[in-house]
Design an enzyme around this catalytic site. Structure first.
Site, PDB file in Angstrom:
ATOM      1  N   HIS A 160       0.876  -1.188   0.000  1.00 35.44           N
ATOM      2  CA  HIS A 160       0.000   0.000   0.000  1.00 35.44           C
ATOM      3  C   HIS A 160       0.912   1.236   0.000  1.00 35.44           C
ATOM      4  CE1 HIS A 160      -3.489   2.402   0.624  1.00 35.44           C
ATOM      5  NE2 HIS A 160      -3.725   2.175   1.904  1.00 35.44           N
ATOM      6  N   HIS A 178      -2.262  -2.015  -9.690  1.00 31.58           N
ATOM      7  CA  HIS A 178      -3.250  -1.447  -8.777  1.00 31.58           C
ATOM      8  C   HIS A 178      -4.494  -2.315  -8.799  1.00 31.58           C
ATOM      9  CE1 HIS A 178      -5.774   1.560  -6.806  1.00 31.58           C
ATOM     10  NE2 HIS A 178      -4.630   2.105  -6.429  1.00 31.58           N
ATOM     11  N   ASP A 209       2.660   5.755  -6.364  1.00 33.34           N
ATOM     12  CA  ASP A 209       3.923   5.633  -5.631  1.00 33.34           C
ATOM     13  C   ASP A 209       5.151   5.568  -6.537  1.00 33.34           C
ATOM     14  OD1 ASP A 209       2.754   5.623  -3.103  1.00 33.34           O
ATOM     15  OD2 ASP A 209       2.275   3.496  -3.235  1.00 33.34           O
TER      16      ASP A 209
HETATM   17  N1  ACO Z   1       4.650  -6.283 -10.660  1.00 32.87           N
HETATM   18  C1  ACO Z   1       4.517  -7.423 -11.372  1.00 32.87           C
HETATM   19  N2  ACO Z   1       3.350  -8.083 -11.493  1.00 32.87           N
HETATM   20  C2  ACO Z   1       2.289  -7.579 -10.869  1.00 32.87           C
HETATM   21  C3  ACO Z   1       2.362  -6.385 -10.111  1.00 32.87           C
HETATM   22  C4  ACO Z   1       3.596  -5.743 -10.022  1.00 32.87           C
HETATM   23  N3  ACO Z   1       3.735  -4.641  -9.322  1.00 32.87           N
HETATM   24  N4  ACO Z   1       1.160  -6.123  -9.606  1.00 32.87           N
HETATM   25  C5  ACO Z   1       0.342  -7.098 -10.019  1.00 32.87           C
HETATM   26  N5  ACO Z   1       1.026  -7.978 -10.774  1.00 32.87           N
HETATM   27  C6  ACO Z   1       0.502  -9.193 -11.413  1.00 32.87           C
HETATM   28  C7  ACO Z   1       0.401 -10.300 -10.374  1.00 32.87           C
HETATM   29  O1  ACO Z   1       1.578 -11.065 -10.297  1.00 32.87           O
HETATM   30  C8  ACO Z   1      -0.782 -11.084 -10.863  1.00 32.87           C
HETATM   31  O2  ACO Z   1      -0.337 -11.892 -11.922  1.00 32.87           O
HETATM   32  P1  ACO Z   1      -0.929 -13.393 -12.136  1.00 32.87           P
HETATM   33  O3  ACO Z   1      -2.337 -13.147 -12.576  1.00 32.87           O
HETATM   34  O4  ACO Z   1      -0.055 -13.973 -13.166  1.00 32.87           O
HETATM   35  O5  ACO Z   1      -0.849 -14.070 -10.806  1.00 32.87           O
HETATM   36  C9  ACO Z   1      -1.700 -10.012 -11.462  1.00 32.87           C
HETATM   37  O6  ACO Z   1      -0.835  -8.940 -11.842  1.00 32.87           O
HETATM   38  C10 ACO Z   1      -2.736  -9.503 -10.465  1.00 32.87           C
HETATM   39  O7  ACO Z   1      -2.035  -9.092  -9.297  1.00 32.87           O
HETATM   40  P2  ACO Z   1      -2.590  -9.164  -7.830  1.00 32.87           P
HETATM   41  O8  ACO Z   1      -1.445  -9.166  -6.891  1.00 32.87           O
HETATM   42  O9  ACO Z   1      -3.595 -10.256  -7.702  1.00 32.87           O
HETATM   43  O10 ACO Z   1      -3.346  -7.768  -7.757  1.00 32.87           O
HETATM   44  P3  ACO Z   1      -3.968  -7.132  -6.471  1.00 32.87           P
HETATM   45  O11 ACO Z   1      -5.102  -6.332  -6.932  1.00 32.87           O
HETATM   46  O12 ACO Z   1      -4.200  -8.158  -5.419  1.00 32.87           O
HETATM   47  O13 ACO Z   1      -2.769  -6.205  -5.933  1.00 32.87           O
HETATM   48  C11 ACO Z   1      -1.275  -4.421  -5.704  1.00 32.87           C
HETATM   49  C12 ACO Z   1      -2.671  -4.855  -6.207  1.00 32.87           C
HETATM   50  C13 ACO Z   1      -1.113  -4.848  -4.248  1.00 32.87           C
HETATM   51  C14 ACO Z   1      -1.184  -2.908  -5.788  1.00 32.87           C
HETATM   52  C15 ACO Z   1      -0.214  -5.073  -6.604  1.00 32.87           C
HETATM   53  O14 ACO Z   1      -0.335  -4.598  -7.919  1.00 32.87           O
HETATM   54  C16 ACO Z   1       1.188  -4.839  -6.072  1.00 32.87           C
HETATM   55  O15 ACO Z   1       1.651  -5.601  -5.213  1.00 32.87           O
HETATM   56  N6  ACO Z   1       1.903  -3.792  -6.579  1.00 32.87           N
HETATM   57  C17 ACO Z   1       3.206  -3.433  -6.056  1.00 32.87           C
HETATM   58  C18 ACO Z   1       3.072  -2.689  -4.741  1.00 32.87           C
HETATM   59  C19 ACO Z   1       2.548  -1.279  -4.939  1.00 32.87           C
HETATM   60  O16 ACO Z   1       3.010  -0.545  -5.791  1.00 32.87           O
HETATM   61  N7  ACO Z   1       1.583  -0.910  -4.098  1.00 32.87           N
HETATM   62  C20 ACO Z   1       1.029   0.441  -4.090  1.00 32.87           C
HETATM   63  C21 ACO Z   1      -0.339   0.446  -4.691  1.00 32.87           C
HETATM   64  S1  ACO Z   1      -0.966   2.099  -4.731  1.00 32.87           S
HETATM   65  C22 ACO Z   1      -1.309   2.421  -3.118  1.00 32.87           C
HETATM   66  O17 ACO Z   1      -1.674   1.577  -2.337  1.00 32.87           O
HETATM   67  C23 ACO Z   1      -1.056   3.740  -2.639  1.00 32.87           C
END
Ligand code: ACO
Length: 414
Positions: free
Chosen positions: A256, A295, A351
């Site tokens: 987050h 996201h 971010d």
């Molecule tokens: N890098 C690479 N792959 C990603 C990323 C990423 N940053 N984010 C999502 N994916 C991929 C996942 O591996 C997944 O792939 P799969 O279908 O092959 O398993 C798919 O995209 C869906 O991802 P989830 O993790 O299920 O998405 P979720 O909605 O649960 O998570 C989150 C969203 C937590 C923001 C995620 O994208 C992440 O971890 N990003 C990196 C951390 C980040 O930047 N967080 C800040 C978000 S903005 C905020 O909160 C202020």
């Protein structure tokens, strides 16, 4: 540096040109509960309540607070005005804003006993978000009105918290460096107070405006984890201090708000433009998430990143110390969006570029998430207050997958 307003206007224009034609699933209009919705793990897609505070259209990459586009607020508003808008539901008149600002200035000084609590902890080895969490909890112990859970009393506490957060974060930043905190002064805005109490130096106009824009951009964002956490806590008719403490704890996590610092650590780990590709290949092979990318709601470019990216680029002109990091970020963005953009809809989120902007402003990486909290406290409290007006305790269910008729075996027979 190019006029900030021109940069934001250009970002808005680009967002308009690149808006997806795809319709979004319906998240606007009236709703009657119970509501039918498909719910994924992590409550994906779940409708928890209705709201008039803000709307994120994740398909098109739009963000509005109380009907106003984030691009307009970033160009024309201030964090004070935006906080008023979130809390009261309308843009203030001059006299309303002046009265609100007067209150913010009345409430902004950090009590000496809170500074003492911060000094009691091993602050240099404590994450600033953990320090902030404890400080806000202690503030609640000092406020005799804290347990009054009427909307009016909680609104006043919300204003106190919005007022206090800049100098609280500033005190944490200074104590970490072994410096004595300084109290807010004079006619400083909340953004100026944050910068002044972190550095002890008069902030210049450019940095003050950059910080103000950052605070506007981070103020509210739907039912994100920390906002939901704050609302869940407040829905038991706990108290606003405790609810905000819960929000801080939630925001700290790297999935987050904590992602903003992780982005900088990642870019530093990559180290050079030449290392971006091999680093990315290895990260993918290890199934690492790329921080600042992806996201839950945005399946398009995050409008806040559309603003922060160009701001970071413009800052590189006068800040060669961030130019290399910025180039690495741009190259990584291209690789990630080329490879994962179409298929998985992974684009930069808020971010991704905010840390580069903060770095150019001379801010320590560990303070990035507390700055996020300084802003988000207005969204947390606005949404908790809105919900409180027609409160119903949050209480979802889980599907139980364990056994149901296990026979109790005394410990000596196990
Ligand atoms: N890098 C690479 N792959 C990603 C990323 C990423 N940053 N984010 C999502 N994916 C991929 C996942 O591996 C997944 O792939 P799969 O279908 O092959 O398993 C798919 O995209 C869906 O991802 P989830 O993790 O299920 O998405 P979720 O909605 O649960 O998570 C989150 C969203 C937590 C923001 C995620 O994208 C992440 O971890 N990003 C990196 C951390 C980040 O930047 N967080 C800040 C978000 S903005 C905020 O909160 C202020």
């Amino acid at each position: 540096m190019q006029e900030i307003r021109d940069l934001v206007r250009a970002a808005a224009e680009k967002a308009r040109q690149e808006t997806s034609e795809e319709p979004e699933p319906k998240f606007t209009g009236t709703v009657e509960f119970p509501v039918d919705c498909a719910v994924g793990r992590g409550l994906e897609g779940a409708i928890a309540t209705d709201t008039k505070i803000g709307y994120v259209n994740g398909t098109k990459g739009w963000l509005v607070y109380r009907g106003y586009e984030i691009f307009d607020l970033a160009q024309f508003s201030t964090f004070e005005e935006t906080s008023y808008l979130l809390l009261y539901g309308k843009l203030p008149t001059s006299s309303e804003l002046a009265a609100f600002d007067k209150k913010l200035k009345e409430y902004r000084n950090v009590p000496a006993s809170v500074i003492q609590v911060l000094k009691e902890m091993p602050i240099k080895d404590t994450h600033p978000m953990s320090a902030l969490r404890t400080a806000v909890s202690f503030l609640g112990n000092l406020d005799g009105t804290a347990d009054d859970t009427s909307v009016e009393a909680e609104r006043e506490v919300s204003i106190k918290l919005i007022a206090l957060f800049p100098a609280l974060a500033g005190a944490v930043a200074r104590l970490r460096k072994g410096q004595e905190p300084v109290q807010p002064k004079g006619d400083h805005t909340l953004a100026q107070t944050l910068l002044y109490t972190m550095t002890g130096k008069e902030p210049d106009e450019l940095n003050a405006r950059l910080m103000d824009i950052n605070l506007i951009l981070h103020a509210d964002h739907g039912m994100n984890a920390s906002t939901f956490t704050t609302m869940v806590c407040n829905s038991s008719l706990s108290d606003m201090y405790g609810s905000v403490v819960a929000g801080i704890a939630s925001l700290k996590g790297p999935l987050h708000g904590g992602a903003n610092e992780q982005v900088l650590y990642t870019l530093e780990e990559i180290g050079s433009e030449g290392n971006v590709e091999p680093w990315y290949e290895k990260a993918r092979a290890e199934k690492r998430k790329i921080m600042g990318m992806g996201h839950r709601v945005y399946k398009a470019y995050d409008p806040r990143a559309r603003i922060l990216g160009p701001l970071a680029a413009a800052l590189c002109e006068d800040h060669p110390e961030v130019a290399e990091i910025y180039k690495i970020a741009v190259k990584l963005e291209k690789i990630v969006t080329d490879q994962l953009g179409a298929e998985k809809k992974i684009f930069p989120n808020v971010d991704y570029y905010s840390g580069i902007v903060y770095r150019a402003m001379g801010i320590e990486t560990a303070m990035f998430t507390p700055i996020f909290a300084v802003s988000r406290v207005s969204g947390w409290t606005a949404r908790a207050l809105e919900y409180l007006e027609t409160n119903r305790i949050f209480r979802p269910r889980a599907i139980y997958t364990g056994p149901v008729a296990a026979e109790y075996v005394p410990i000596e027979k196990r």
